[in-house]
Design a protein around this motif. Structure first.
Motif, mmCIF file in Angstrom:
data_model
loop_
_atom_site.group_PDB
_atom_site.id
_atom_site.type_symbol
_atom_site.label_atom_id
_atom_site.label_comp_id
_atom_site.label_asym_id
_atom_site.label_seq_id
_atom_site.Cartn_x
_atom_site.Cartn_y
_atom_site.Cartn_z
ATOM 1 N N ILE A 51 -9.621 -47.620 20.176
ATOM 2 C CA ILE A 51 -9.058 -46.430 19.539
ATOM 3 C C ILE A 51 -9.445 -46.378 18.070
ATOM 4 O O ILE A 51 -9.561 -45.301 17.484
ATOM 5 C CB ILE A 51 -7.524 -46.413 19.674
ATOM 6 N N GLY A 52 -9.638 -47.547 17.456
ATOM 7 C CA GLY A 52 -9.995 -47.615 16.051
ATOM 8 C C GLY A 52 -9.045 -48.436 15.210
ATOM 9 O O GLY A 52 -9.330 -48.706 14.038
ATOM 10 N N TYR A 53 -7.916 -48.853 15.776
ATOM 11 C CA TYR A 53 -6.971 -49.684 15.042
ATOM 12 C C TYR A 53 -7.507 -51.109 14.912
ATOM 13 O O TYR A 53 -8.179 -51.623 15.811
ATOM 14 C CB TYR A 53 -5.610 -49.715 15.742
ATOM 15 N N VAL A 54 -7.160 -51.738 13.801
ATOM 16 C CA VAL A 54 -7.521 -53.138 13.574
ATOM 17 C C VAL A 54 -6.297 -54.007 13.842
ATOM 18 O O VAL A 54 -5.235 -53.793 13.254
ATOM 19 C CB VAL A 54 -8.027 -53.361 12.135
ATOM 20 N N TRP A 55 -6.460 -54.977 14.732
ATOM 21 C CA TRP A 55 -5.394 -55.923 15.064
ATOM 22 C C TRP A 55 -5.604 -57.190 14.267
ATOM 23 O O TRP A 55 -6.713 -57.730 14.222
ATOM 24 C CB TRP A 55 -5.382 -56.209 16.560
ATOM 25 N N ILE A 56 -4.539 -57.664 13.640
ATOM 26 C CA ILE A 56 -4.621 -58.810 12.741
ATOM 27 C C ILE A 56 -3.698 -59.909 13.255
ATOM 28 O O ILE A 56 -2.481 -59.722 13.347
ATOM 29 C CB ILE A 56 -4.225 -58.419 11.307
ATOM 30 N N ALA A 57 -4.289 -61.050 13.581
ATOM 31 C CA ALA A 57 -3.511 -62.202 14.044
ATOM 32 C C ALA A 57 -3.229 -63.120 12.863
ATOM 33 O O ALA A 57 -4.145 -63.496 12.121
ATOM 34 C CB ALA A 57 -4.281 -62.955 15.124
ATOM 35 N N THR A 58 -1.968 -63.477 12.675
ATOM 36 C CA THR A 58 -1.582 -64.352 11.578
ATOM 37 C C THR A 58 -0.738 -65.503 12.114
ATOM 38 O O THR A 58 -0.433 -65.579 13.300
ATOM 39 C CB THR A 58 -0.760 -63.591 10.509
ATOM 40 N N THR A 59 -0.353 -66.392 11.211
ATOM 41 C CA THR A 59 0.499 -67.517 11.606
ATOM 42 C C THR A 59 1.968 -67.108 11.718
ATOM 43 O O THR A 59 2.798 -67.928 12.093
ATOM 44 C CB THR A 59 0.372 -68.657 10.586
ATOM 45 N N GLU A 60 2.255 -65.859 11.397
ATOM 46 C CA GLU A 60 3.626 -65.370 11.519
ATOM 47 C C GLU A 60 3.673 -63.998 12.195
ATOM 48 O O GLU A 60 4.394 -63.104 11.766
ATOM 49 C CB GLU A 60 4.314 -65.308 10.153
ATOM 50 N N GLY A 61 2.895 -63.838 13.232
ATOM 51 C CA GLY A 61 2.979 -62.605 13.988
ATOM 52 C C GLY A 61 1.683 -61.833 14.074
ATOM 53 O O GLY A 61 0.651 -62.202 13.505
ATOM 54 N N LEU A 62 1.766 -60.713 14.804
ATOM 55 C CA LEU A 62 0.628 -59.838 15.058
ATOM 56 C C LEU A 62 0.853 -58.503 14.362
ATOM 57 O O LEU A 62 1.961 -57.954 14.389
ATOM 58 C CB LEU A 62 0.469 -59.632 16.570
ATOM 59 N N TYR A 63 -0.196 -57.953 13.751
ATOM 60 C CA TYR A 63 -0.099 -56.704 12.997
ATOM 61 C C TYR A 63 -1.195 -55.740 13.455
ATOM 62 O O TYR A 63 -2.237 -56.152 13.977
ATOM 63 C CB TYR A 63 -0.238 -56.960 11.496
ATOM 64 N N ARG A 64 -0.932 -54.447 13.194
ATOM 65 C CA ARG A 64 -1.906 -53.396 13.516
ATOM 66 C C ARG A 64 -2.130 -52.546 12.281
ATOM 67 O O ARG A 64 -1.174 -52.060 11.664
ATOM 68 C CB ARG A 64 -1.407 -52.551 14.687
ATOM 69 N N PHE A 65 -3.388 -52.334 11.915
ATOM 70 C CA PHE A 65 -3.761 -51.630 10.689
ATOM 71 C C PHE A 65 -4.472 -50.335 11.043
ATOM 72 O O PHE A 65 -5.441 -50.325 11.803
ATOM 73 C CB PHE A 65 -4.670 -52.533 9.847
ATOM 74 N N ASP A 66 -3.971 -49.203 10.499
ATOM 75 C CA ASP A 66 -4.551 -47.892 10.807
ATOM 76 C C ASP A 66 -5.487 -47.383 9.717
ATOM 77 O O ASP A 66 -5.941 -46.242 9.758
ATOM 78 C CB ASP A 66 -3.441 -46.873 11.056
#
Length: 240
Positions: A51-66
């Motif tokens: 879709i175009g979103y960037v998924w970011i894996a970290t040591t404290e959870g998962l994030y989505r960047f638009d």
């Protein structure tokens, strides 16, 4: 030059400068911080979905960047604030998320629904967590490295099946790669190959690496080019 052409020239000049400036801005390196709601700066991995979103894996959870703001990913299955080992985009576009202590999940980027596909326990009667460390994929299966083992996960059957183990249970698998009918296994004590045709696991030694490099460069006689696990005679070994 007439006044009309001068005005047209200046208009085109200003537009071209604006376009150049916009392109230059879009190519700038942007740091995502707390201002975009990214609360954790230790980034394990990132990827872009279809879709175009960037998924970011970290040591404290998962994030989505638009592209403007970062949104923490939350689900009823409890992914929030978990240590994410790795993320992987599957063939069908789903996001495979492997955590340290909460198992592995498949997330649909369109619906944001998550499905738990592996609990993190090889033995449900034990408290030990064994996370997925590396992933390879075929259309019908995932291949997971868990501890010193290789498991196959059926996308339709939802079954997790042990297919092979390294010779030492203390060994650690770091990477998996599929090529044709062979699974290449990168471990902390060398490189192994698993052949699906005969269910055979072998280690690639330094001698084999030398042979493969020579074969790839065309430095071997044509009748010696029997990839990937040909057995050389003693006479041919003496030529290296």
């Amino acid at each position: 030059m007439s006044k009309f052409f001068f005005i047209v020239y200046m208009f085109l000049f200003v537009c071209s400068q604006h376009s150049f400036a916009s392109q230059t801005y879009s190519e700038q390196l942007q740091r995502i911080t707390n201002n975009e709601q990214l609360s954790q700066s230790f980034i394990v991995k990132s990827l872009q979905d279809d879709i175009g979103y960037v998924w970011i894996a970290t040591t404290e959870g998962l994030y989505r960047f638009d592209g403007y703001q970062v949104t923490p990913y939350e689900s009823e299955l409890g992914l929030k604030n978990n240590y994410i080992n790795s993320i992987y985009k599957a063939i069908d576009g789903q996001i495979l998320v492997n955590t340290q202590l909460a198992g592995s999940y498949l997330i649909n980027p369109n619906t944001l629904q998550a499905e738990l596909i592996y609990s993190g326990h090889l033995n449900q009667n034990q408290e030990k967590f064994s996370p997925v460390q590396a992933v390879a994929e075929q259309p019908a299966h995932f291949y997971f490295s868990i501890d010193s083992h290789i498991y196959r996960y059926g996308k339709t059957s939802k079954d997790l099946t042990l297919i092979s183990s390294l010779p030492n249970e203390n060994m650690f698998i770091r990477a998996l790669s599929l090529y044709q009918n062979t699974l290449y296994i990168g471990a902390d004590q060398g490189l192994y190959v698993y052949n699906f045709a005969n269910n055979d696991l072998q280690q690639i030694t330094a001698l084999w690496m030398c042979f493969l490099m020579k074969a790839e460069r065309g430095l071997l006689p044509q009748n010696y080019f029997l990839m990937p696990l040909v057995k050389l005679s003693v006479e041919s070994l003496q030529q290296f």
